[in-house]
Design a protein around this motif. Structure first.
Motif, mmCIF file in Angstrom:
data_model
loop_
_atom_site.group_PDB
_atom_site.id
_atom_site.type_symbol
_atom_site.label_atom_id
_atom_site.label_comp_id
_atom_site.label_asym_id
_atom_site.label_seq_id
_atom_site.Cartn_x
_atom_site.Cartn_y
_atom_site.Cartn_z
ATOM 1 N N VAL A 20 0.925 -0.835 0.008
ATOM 2 C CA VAL A 20 0.274 0.130 0.353
ATOM 3 C C VAL A 20 1.052 1.216 0.050
ATOM 4 N N ASN A 21 1.545 1.725 0.461
ATOM 5 C CA ASN A 21 2.708 3.034 0.762
ATOM 6 C C ASN A 21 3.460 3.079 -0.519
ATOM 7 N N GLU A 22 3.688 1.502 -1.392
ATOM 8 C CA GLU A 22 4.165 1.627 -2.549
ATOM 9 C C GLU A 22 3.446 2.264 -3.213
ATOM 10 N N LEU A 23 2.282 1.550 -3.368
ATOM 11 C CA LEU A 23 1.176 2.151 -4.195
ATOM 12 C C LEU A 23 1.078 3.728 -4.070
ATOM 13 N N PHE A 24 1.281 4.261 -2.945
ATOM 14 C CA PHE A 24 0.513 6.177 -2.909
ATOM 15 C C PHE A 24 2.006 5.990 -2.645
ATOM 16 N N LYS A 25 3.317 5.738 -3.363
ATOM 17 C CA LYS A 25 4.374 6.483 -3.304
ATOM 18 C C LYS A 25 4.231 7.109 -4.983
ATOM 19 N N LEU A 40 -6.230 10.334 -1.927
ATOM 20 C CA LEU A 40 -5.768 9.054 -1.961
ATOM 21 C C LEU A 40 -5.749 8.264 -0.626
ATOM 22 N N MET A 41 -6.451 8.200 0.007
ATOM 23 C CA MET A 41 -6.728 7.195 1.420
ATOM 24 C C MET A 41 -6.785 5.835 1.693
ATOM 25 N N TYR A 42 -6.401 5.904 2.587
ATOM 26 C CA TYR A 42 -6.541 3.957 2.783
ATOM 27 C C TYR A 42 -7.048 4.064 3.954
ATOM 28 N N SER A 43 -8.217 3.185 4.611
ATOM 29 C CA SER A 43 -8.049 3.037 6.422
ATOM 30 C C SER A 43 -8.901 1.392 6.474
ATOM 31 N N ASP A 44 -8.501 0.649 6.419
ATOM 32 C CA ASP A 44 -9.040 -0.698 7.438
ATOM 33 C C ASP A 44 -9.576 -1.179 6.055
ATOM 34 N N GLY A 45 -8.774 -1.276 5.700
ATOM 35 C CA GLY A 45 -9.237 -2.314 4.143
ATOM 36 C C GLY A 45 -9.955 -1.509 3.296
ATOM 37 N N ASN A 46 -10.201 -0.358 2.902
ATOM 38 C CA ASN A 46 -10.727 0.534 2.044
ATOM 39 C C ASN A 46 -10.228 1.464 1.603
ATOM 40 N N PHE A 47 -10.615 1.704 0.583
ATOM 41 C CA PHE A 47 -9.906 3.066 -0.135
ATOM 42 C C PHE A 47 -10.773 3.761 -0.273
ATOM 43 N N PHE A 48 -10.475 5.345 -0.558
ATOM 44 C CA PHE A 48 -11.195 6.304 -0.936
ATOM 45 C C PHE A 48 -10.787 7.538 -1.623
ATOM 46 N N GLN A 49 -10.899 7.465 -3.130
ATOM 47 C CA GLN A 49 -10.202 8.656 -3.508
ATOM 48 C C GLN A 49 -10.932 9.897 -4.220
ATOM 49 N N ASN A 84 -13.788 24.221 -11.851
ATOM 50 C CA ASN A 84 -12.156 24.152 -11.076
ATOM 51 C C ASN A 84 -11.342 22.849 -10.010
ATOM 52 N N CYS A 85 -10.468 23.174 -9.857
ATOM 53 C CA CYS A 85 -10.212 21.637 -8.560
ATOM 54 C C CYS A 85 -9.768 22.707 -7.653
ATOM 55 N N SER A 86 -10.405 21.511 -6.427
ATOM 56 C CA SER A 86 -10.489 21.775 -5.245
ATOM 57 C C SER A 86 -9.055 22.058 -4.982
ATOM 58 N N PHE A 87 -8.477 20.785 -4.893
ATOM 59 C CA PHE A 87 -6.838 20.439 -4.524
ATOM 60 C C PHE A 87 -5.913 21.354 -5.106
ATOM 61 N N SER A 88 -4.737 21.618 -4.408
ATOM 62 C CA SER A 88 -4.069 21.898 -5.654
ATOM 63 C C SER A 88 -2.525 20.725 -5.728
ATOM 64 N N GLN A 89 -2.998 19.852 -5.999
ATOM 65 C CA GLN A 89 -1.988 18.680 -6.179
ATOM 66 C C GLN A 89 -2.237 17.323 -5.674
ATOM 67 N N TYR A 90 -2.124 16.488 -5.897
ATOM 68 C CA TYR A 90 -2.301 15.609 -5.292
ATOM 69 C C TYR A 90 -1.422 14.739 -4.087
ATOM 70 N N HIS A 91 -2.754 13.763 -3.195
ATOM 71 C CA HIS A 91 -2.384 13.569 -2.012
ATOM 72 C C HIS A 91 -2.323 12.636 -1.875
ATOM 73 N N SER A 92 -1.706 11.923 -1.447
ATOM 74 C CA SER A 92 -2.566 9.826 -0.532
ATOM 75 C C SER A 92 -1.869 9.426 1.077
ATOM 76 N N SER A 93 -2.560 9.033 1.654
ATOM 77 C CA SER A 93 -1.954 9.001 2.964
ATOM 78 C C SER A 93 -2.440 7.095 3.190
ATOM 79 N N PHE A 94 -1.492 7.059 4.459
ATOM 80 C CA PHE A 94 -1.867 5.739 4.564
ATOM 81 C C PHE A 94 -2.638 5.483 5.863
ATOM 82 N N ILE A 95 -3.371 4.558 5.874
ATOM 83 C CA ILE A 95 -4.258 4.356 7.779
ATOM 84 C C ILE A 95 -5.484 5.467 7.300
ATOM 85 N N VAL A 96 -4.717 6.407 8.236
ATOM 86 C CA VAL A 96 -6.071 7.201 8.825
ATOM 87 C C VAL A 96 -5.271 8.374 8.302
ATOM 88 N N LEU A 97 -5.695 9.492 8.117
ATOM 89 C CA LEU A 97 -4.639 10.685 8.244
ATOM 90 C C LEU A 97 -4.619 11.943 9.627
#
Length: 135
Positions: A20-25, A40-49, A84-97
């Motif tokens: 998961v960490n490699e995927l996020f990088k 992209l977030m991951y928590s408890d076996g689920n992804f939210f993007q 227009n976009c709400s995010f200025s870049q792409y973020h990812s975080s493992f487990i809970v932000l």
């Protein structure tokens, strides 16, 4: 024209934390290099993007995501044009932000969702809060 797509999915149970960490990088580097914004977030076996970017690019990326064996039961939450976009870049975080993540862009995204798409806001807000603690 800009487009946004959001989804949730279930991670393959064999996926390790290291994978998961490699995927996020990879995803963060790849999407930022292509001017795709979102989170992209991951928590408890689920992804939210949430993906934002040029329409054809986002659609093509989502089609690849659907074929990715690292997750299944992909549920598209929304797919629509945006001014227009709400995010200025792409973020990812493992487990809970945690507290170290600046939630400003996600909060902006949620405010925009509440203002422009009140029917979706409740679901998106619920999911975002399941993945993180909003400050």
């Amino acid at each position: 024209m800009w487009r946004t797509i959001s989804y949730v999915s279930t991670a393959d149970p064999s996926l390790t934390n290291a994978e998961v960490n490699e995927l996020f990088k990879f995803v963060k580097k790849n999407n930022n290099s292509k001017n795709i914004t979102g989170i992209l977030m991951y928590s408890d076996g689920n992804f939210f993007q949430v993906l934002e970017g040029e329409k054809d690019q986002i659609q093509s990326l989502f089609e690849k995501i659907l074929l990715d064996s690292r997750h299944y039961d992909v549920i598209k939450i929304f797919d629509r044009a945006i001014p227009n976009c709400s995010f200025s870049q792409y973020h990812s975080s493992f487990i809970v932000l945690g507290e170290k993540y600046n939630h400003k862009e996600l909060q902006h995204f949620l405010r925009e969702e509440k203002s422009h798409n009140p029917d979706n806001y409740k679901n998106i807000s619920y999911l975002a809060n399941k993945f993180m603690k909003l400050s």
